[in-house]
Every structure is written in C-alpha cells, then in structure tokens.
Design a protein around this motif. Sequence first.
Motif, PDB file in Angstrom:
ATOM      1  N   ARG A 176       0.782  -1.350   0.066  1.00 15.83           N
ATOM      2  CA  ARG A 176       0.020  -0.091  -0.056  1.00 15.83           C
ATOM      3  C   ARG A 176       0.847   1.038   0.042  1.00 15.83           C
ATOM      4  O   ARG A 176       0.368   2.410   0.286  1.00 15.83           O
ATOM      5  N   ASN A 177       2.316   1.044  -0.026  1.00 14.60           N
ATOM      6  CA  ASN A 177       3.071   2.123  -0.180  1.00 14.60           C
ATOM      7  C   ASN A 177       2.968   3.035   0.992  1.00 14.60           C
ATOM      8  O   ASN A 177       3.379   4.144   1.182  1.00 14.60           O
ATOM      9  N   LEU A 178       2.938   2.359   2.232  1.00 13.97           N
ATOM     10  CA  LEU A 178       3.021   3.036   3.565  1.00 13.97           C
ATOM     11  C   LEU A 178       4.189   2.725   4.335  1.00 13.97           C
ATOM     12  O   LEU A 178       4.245   3.118   5.617  1.00 13.97           O
ATOM     13  N   CYS A 179       5.166   2.106   3.759  1.00 12.23           N
ATOM     14  CA  CYS A 179       6.442   1.831   4.363  1.00 12.23           C
ATOM     15  C   CYS A 179       7.402   1.701   3.159  1.00 12.23           C
ATOM     16  O   CYS A 179       7.256   1.573   2.189  1.00 12.23           O
ATOM     17  N   ASP A 180       8.819   2.027   3.658  1.00 11.51           N
ATOM     18  CA  ASP A 180       9.799   1.926   2.772  1.00 11.51           C
ATOM     19  C   ASP A 180      10.287   0.368   2.664  1.00 11.51           C
ATOM     20  O   ASP A 180       9.964  -0.563   3.324  1.00 11.51           O
ATOM     21  N   HIS A 181      10.953   0.247   1.599  1.00  8.52           N
ATOM     22  CA  HIS A 181      11.494  -1.192   1.119  1.00  8.52           C
ATOM     23  C   HIS A 181      12.213  -1.803   2.076  1.00  8.52           C
ATOM     24  O   HIS A 181      12.327  -3.075   2.170  1.00  8.52           O
ATOM     25  N   HIS A 182      13.030  -1.047   3.080  1.00 10.61           N
ATOM     26  CA  HIS A 182      13.974  -1.624   3.813  1.00 10.61           C
ATOM     27  C   HIS A 182      13.281  -2.439   5.055  1.00 10.61           C
ATOM     28  O   HIS A 182      13.813  -3.318   5.582  1.00 10.61           O
ATOM     29  N   LEU A 183      12.061  -2.225   5.240  1.00 10.21           N
ATOM     30  CA  LEU A 183      10.970  -2.859   6.095  1.00 10.21           C
ATOM     31  C   LEU A 183      10.815  -4.385   5.754  1.00 10.21           C
ATOM     32  O   LEU A 183      10.563  -5.282   6.493  1.00 10.21           O
ATOM     33  N   VAL A 184      10.955  -4.552   4.280  1.00  9.95           N
ATOM     34  CA  VAL A 184      10.306  -5.853   3.940  1.00  9.95           C
ATOM     35  C   VAL A 184      11.606  -6.707   3.289  1.00  9.95           C
ATOM     36  O   VAL A 184      11.529  -7.620   2.635  1.00  9.95           O
ATOM     37  N   SER A 185      12.638  -5.987   3.192  1.00  7.65           N
ATOM     38  CA  SER A 185      13.900  -6.404   2.369  1.00  7.65           C
ATOM     39  C   SER A 185      14.370  -7.971   2.868  1.00  7.65           C
ATOM     40  O   SER A 185      14.821  -8.701   2.293  1.00  7.65           O
ATOM     41  N   ASP A 186      14.160  -7.975   4.147  1.00  5.29           N
ATOM     42  CA  ASP A 186      14.524  -9.225   4.945  1.00  5.29           C
ATOM     43  C   ASP A 186      13.789 -10.699   4.516  1.00  5.29           C
ATOM     44  O   ASP A 186      14.205 -11.661   4.418  1.00  5.29           O
ATOM     45  N   LEU A 187      12.762 -10.381   3.861  1.00 10.49           N
ATOM     46  CA  LEU A 187      11.585 -11.228   3.420  1.00 10.49           C
ATOM     47  C   LEU A 187      11.828 -11.383   2.087  1.00 10.49           C
ATOM     48  O   LEU A 187      11.206 -12.627   1.625  1.00 10.49           O
TER      49      LEU A 187
END
Length: 149
Positions: free
Chosen positions: A124-135
């Motif tokens: 939803r573009n509510l956070c930066d890609h750094h928040l999910v890069s570990d996934l």
Amino acid sequence: GMHLLYLRQTKNDLTGEHSAIMVRALPRRTGFDDAWLPAFVSDTQRRIISLLSGPFNNLNLKLATSILQEFDSSSSNRQDFMNNEDVSKAIKRRSGSSSSQIGVSELNYFLTPHDLKRIELYGRNLCDHHLVSDLLPSLARLYFLGRMG
C-alpha cells in the motif's frame, strides 16, 4: 531437449566460467522409471535458487534469469509427466520438494503474521522497502519454485 543438472559454484580460475552438466534423456522405450530426469531437474532448480543468494550472487543478471527461464520451460515439460499419477508420485518422492501451491500452515513456517502485515503495508506504499527486504529471499524462493500459484 537438454536439462541443466549441475552448475559448479566456483568459477574456473582461467576462463571465469562455471562448469555445467546438462543431460538429455533417451527416447522412452518401456515407460519404466521415467521419473528420474524430472526429479533431478526439480532438485537442481531448488538448489540453484537457494544458491543465487550465495555463491551465485555475482552471476550476470541475464544469465541468472535465463537459468530460471530454463527451469520454467522444464517445468512445462514436467507437466506432461505429472499427468501420469505413478510417475508424478515418483517425481515428488525423488525430488524432495512439493510442486503444489503453498498452504496456510506451510506459509506460517516461512512468514509470521507480522511479516504478512509488513508486506501488506509495503504493498500500500505505507512503508519503505527496507522494512521488507529481509523477506525477499523467502518470497523469491517460493515464487521461483512455483509455490505461490
């Protein structure tokens, strides 16, 4: 055609190339034990996808993509085998991997509910890609193994 069964993890010191073993099955004459090649291809696919984040992380993007596309074309050939129930069971047993869509209980093994929430926020573009890069490694593995449907 030819199927990739092995790709050496280290480059040749002299040429900089990775050695590969490719095999083509002989024409079927009996129908006996036709599951060996698709089982090996499935195992090779699983292993190379895992190694893309390690020893193969320096592969040229076009080369890595073409390897994955080769597995994709091999999987369409594998569907011919999957239509035969006995051969299908043998391929799944020998390859050590499931080719079906991932279920909720198995997805919970890879991702927590918090991880899913982070993915939703990113979608939803509510956070930066750094928040999910570990996934990304887990998601890429599931995607390229055809488990996401």
